[in-house]
Design a protein around this motif. Structure first.
Motif, short mmCIF file in Angstrom:
data_model
loop_
_atom_site.label_atom_id
_atom_site.label_comp_id
_atom_site.label_asym_id
_atom_site.label_seq_id
_atom_site.Cartn_x
_atom_site.Cartn_y
_atom_site.Cartn_z
N PHE A 1 0.86 -1.18 0.00
CA PHE A 1 0.00 0.00 0.00
C PHE A 1 0.89 1.23 0.00
O PHE A 1 2.13 1.11 0.02
N ASP A 2 0.30 2.39 -0.03
CA ASP A 2 1.08 3.63 -0.14
C ASP A 2 1.62 4.03 1.22
O ASP A 2 0.92 4.66 2.01
N ASN A 3 2.86 3.65 1.50
CA ASN A 3 3.48 4.07 2.76
C ASN A 3 4.57 5.11 2.51
O ASN A 3 5.54 5.22 3.23
N SER A 4 4.38 5.88 1.44
CA SER A 4 5.36 6.92 1.11
C SER A 4 5.29 8.06 2.12
O SER A 4 4.32 8.21 2.86
N SER A 5 6.30 8.87 2.11
CA SER A 5 6.36 9.99 3.06
C SER A 5 5.57 11.20 2.58
O SER A 5 5.55 12.22 3.24
N GLN A 6 4.89 11.06 1.41
CA GLN A 6 4.19 12.22 0.89
C GLN A 6 2.95 12.57 1.70
O GLN A 6 2.44 13.68 1.64
N HIS A 7 2.44 11.61 2.49
CA HIS A 7 1.28 11.89 3.31
C HIS A 7 1.73 12.64 4.56
O HIS A 7 2.63 12.23 5.27
N GLU A 8 1.09 13.73 4.84
CA GLU A 8 1.43 14.53 6.00
C GLU A 8 0.17 14.81 6.81
O GLU A 8 -0.95 14.80 6.29
N TYR A 9 0.37 15.04 8.08
CA TYR A 9 -0.75 15.37 8.96
C TYR A 9 -1.42 16.66 8.48
O TYR A 9 -0.75 17.61 8.07
N CYS A 10 -2.75 16.66 8.49
CA CYS A 10 -3.49 17.88 8.15
C CYS A 10 -4.66 18.03 9.12
O CYS A 10 -5.13 17.04 9.69
N PRO A 11 -5.13 19.25 9.34
CA PRO A 11 -6.30 19.44 10.21
C PRO A 11 -7.50 18.68 9.65
O PRO A 11 -7.70 18.62 8.44
N THR A 12 -8.30 18.10 10.53
CA THR A 12 -9.46 17.33 10.08
C THR A 12 -10.70 18.21 10.02
O THR A 12 -10.76 19.29 10.60
N LYS A 13 -11.69 17.69 9.28
CA LYS A 13 -12.96 18.39 9.10
C LYS A 13 -14.10 17.55 9.66
O LYS A 13 -13.97 16.32 9.78
N PRO A 14 -15.22 18.18 10.01
CA PRO A 14 -16.30 17.46 10.70
C PRO A 14 -17.12 16.56 9.77
O PRO A 14 -18.27 16.87 9.45
N TYR A 15 -16.52 15.49 9.35
CA TYR A 15 -17.29 14.49 8.61
C TYR A 15 -16.73 13.10 8.87
O TYR A 15 -15.58 12.93 9.30
N ILE A 16 -17.58 12.12 8.62
CA ILE A 16 -17.23 10.70 8.71
C ILE A 16 -17.25 10.13 7.30
O ILE A 16 -18.15 10.46 6.52
N ILE A 17 -16.28 9.31 6.96
CA ILE A 17 -16.24 8.73 5.61
C ILE A 17 -16.20 7.21 5.67
O ILE A 17 -15.51 6.62 6.52
N TYR A 18 -16.98 6.59 4.81
CA TYR A 18 -16.84 5.17 4.51
C TYR A 18 -16.46 5.07 3.04
O TYR A 18 -17.16 5.62 2.18
N HIS A 19 -15.35 4.41 2.72
CA HIS A 19 -14.91 4.31 1.33
C HIS A 19 -14.65 2.86 0.97
O HIS A 19 -14.19 2.06 1.79
N ALA A 20 -14.98 2.52 -0.28
CA ALA A 20 -14.84 1.13 -0.74
C ALA A 20 -15.18 1.06 -2.22
O ALA A 20 -15.62 2.05 -2.82
N ASN A 21 -14.96 -0.12 -2.80
CA ASN A 21 -15.50 -0.42 -4.13
C ASN A 21 -17.00 -0.66 -3.93
O ASN A 21 -17.40 -1.70 -3.42
N LEU A 22 -17.82 0.29 -4.33
CA LEU A 22 -19.24 0.26 -4.00
C LEU A 22 -20.08 -0.52 -4.99
O LEU A 22 -21.31 -0.44 -4.99
N SER A 23 -19.42 -1.31 -5.84
CA SER A 23 -20.15 -2.24 -6.71
C SER A 23 -20.08 -3.66 -6.17
O SER A 23 -20.72 -4.57 -6.71
N VAL A 24 -19.30 -3.89 -5.11
CA VAL A 24 -19.13 -5.21 -4.51
C VAL A 24 -20.18 -5.39 -3.41
O VAL A 24 -20.34 -4.52 -2.55
N SER A 25 -20.87 -6.53 -3.44
CA SER A 25 -22.01 -6.72 -2.54
C SER A 25 -21.62 -6.61 -1.06
O SER A 25 -22.39 -6.07 -0.25
N GLU A 26 -20.45 -7.11 -0.71
CA GLU A 26 -19.99 -7.01 0.68
C GLU A 26 -19.94 -5.56 1.13
O GLU A 26 -20.38 -5.19 2.22
N ASN A 27 -19.39 -4.70 0.26
CA ASN A 27 -19.25 -3.28 0.61
C ASN A 27 -20.59 -2.55 0.54
O ASN A 27 -20.83 -1.62 1.32
N VAL A 28 -21.44 -2.95 -0.40
CA VAL A 28 -22.77 -2.35 -0.49
C VAL A 28 -23.54 -2.62 0.79
O VAL A 28 -24.22 -1.73 1.33
N LYS A 29 -23.44 -3.84 1.30
CA LYS A 29 -24.14 -4.18 2.55
C LYS A 29 -23.64 -3.31 3.70
O LYS A 29 -24.44 -2.80 4.51
#
Length: 367
Positions: free
Chosen positions: A192-220
């Motif tokens: 996976f992407d473990n490069s150093s390009q990711h840096e800490y940033c201030p967060t925003k007031p939202y919750i995210i669920y992310h996935a391949n949303l065509s797969v039945s497991e993730n749709v459920k």
């Protein structure tokens, strides 16, 4: 090295694509000359990014016609049967990495006799399909999943033709060794992407669920979260459901829910931003199979908190980096608490160091 990809690894926005893409990237950076064979599916197109990392990229279209489902072979294998693939694998005598059972139609071909043939097992596939069937009991797809699972159970023995089998978890290594004692089975942890390009940033007031949303497991899982959105989402916050090809049922379910946004087919850059800026990444699954690449990817990129259920942690050893909730009530309590709990740059740095010490992205068993 030849690498046969079950689908296009770009953009790397869901589990299987993440693992393939960053393995290819790591091999390229290590000086391995790559010839890629990529199956295109639906609206996928040739990738300039892959072509920049390889000496040559061959593209093949999956044959998804109904006739392929009538084969005694698993559909995921039969639909990737393409004579041009075998011809192109035979242009030299270099090692071959087959990504998943999906791509193993030619693994036992006499034309590949004597070649180094490695199989990356993304899952114990037959069990994965049986769990899909269990989760789709009232769906017309249940029978397909059961039949496909049965076909995969018997087809899996094709790995006896491999020079080496690369399993994704210790549990999978143990199972494959017990079923195929003469096969060289090794653990190859996720990429996976473990490069150093990711840096800490201030967060925003939202919750995210992310996935391949065509797969039945993730749709459920997405449906479960949307159904309980009014209970789980703090006042004034947003719930973002983001991923590839969202199932139409998700749009229907979110009608009237003003706090829910469905984000279809975000670019890799947009997905990274969404993950990084979320105050809470919520990742749940109802299938305890394989290892969840999106969890690793999230822990690397997210500046905020990561909330998961127990099945999401299967085979990862990552419990110490997550908040765990296994019921709606537990989710409510944890989310309410974390909504007022900031994450510091130091917290983020400690998480990154922990991931770096766990041996992911190691290509030694490929070389």
């Amino acid at each position: 090295m030849h690498v046969v990809c079950l689908a296009s690894p770009t953009p790397p926005t869901y589990g299987g694509a993440i693992d393939m893409y960053y393995r290819i990237k790591r091999l390229h950076e290590s000086g391995v000359r790559l010839i890629l064979h990529v199956f295109l599916y639906r609206d996928a197109t040739p990738s300039a990014e892959l072509e920049a990392m390889a000496e040559k990229v061959f593209y093949y279209h999956r044959d998804t016609t109904f006739a392929r489902q009538l084969s005694a072979l698993p559909y995921i294998v039969e639909s990737r049967r393409n004579a041009s693939l075998l011809d192109n694998l035979c242009i030299d005598k270099e090692p071959i990495l087959f990504e998943g059972l999906h791509t193993c139609y030619y693994l036992s071909s006499p034309r590949l006799e004597g070649r180094m043939r490695m199989v990356r097992m993304h899952n114990i596939e037959y069990r994965y399909y049986y769990m899909l069937a269990k989760n789709a009991l009232l769906s017309p797809n249940a029978l397909y999943y059961l039949l496909e699972g049965a076909k995969l159970y018997f087809y899996e023995r094709v790995v006896r033709n491999a020079s080496r089998v690369l399993a994704i978890t210790e549990a999978d290594v143990d199972e494959l060794k017990s079923r195929y004692p003469g096969v060289d089975v090794r653990l190859l942890r996720c990429f996976f992407d473990n490069s150093s390009q990711h840096e800490y940033c201030p967060t925003k007031p939202y919750i995210i669920y992310h996935a391949n949303l065509s797969v039945s497991e993730n749709v459920k899982a997405a449906k479960f979260i949307i159904k309980h959105a009014n209970e789980l989402i703090p006042e004034g916050w947003r719930l973002k459901i983001a991923g590839f090809s969202p199932d139409k049922s998700l749009y229907r379910l979110s009608v009237g829910l003003k706090s829910v946004d469905i984000i279809a087919n975000p670019s890799a850059e947009e997905m990274s931003r969404l993950i990084a800026e979320a105050h809470i990444n919520l990742l749940i699954t109802f299938q305890q199979t394989g290892i969840k690449l999106k969890l690793l990817n999230t822990l690397q990129q997210a500046s905020g908190h990561c909330v998961v259920n127990t099945p999401m942690l299967y085979g990862t050893g990552l419990r110490h980096l997550c908040h765990v909730a296994d019921s709606v009530e537990e989710l409510k309590q944890i989310i309410a608490h974390l909504a007022t709990t900031p994450r510091s740059k130091e917290d983020y740095s400690n998480r990154i160091r922990s991931l770096a010490d766990m041996g992911f992205n190691d290509i030694s068993d490929l070389l």
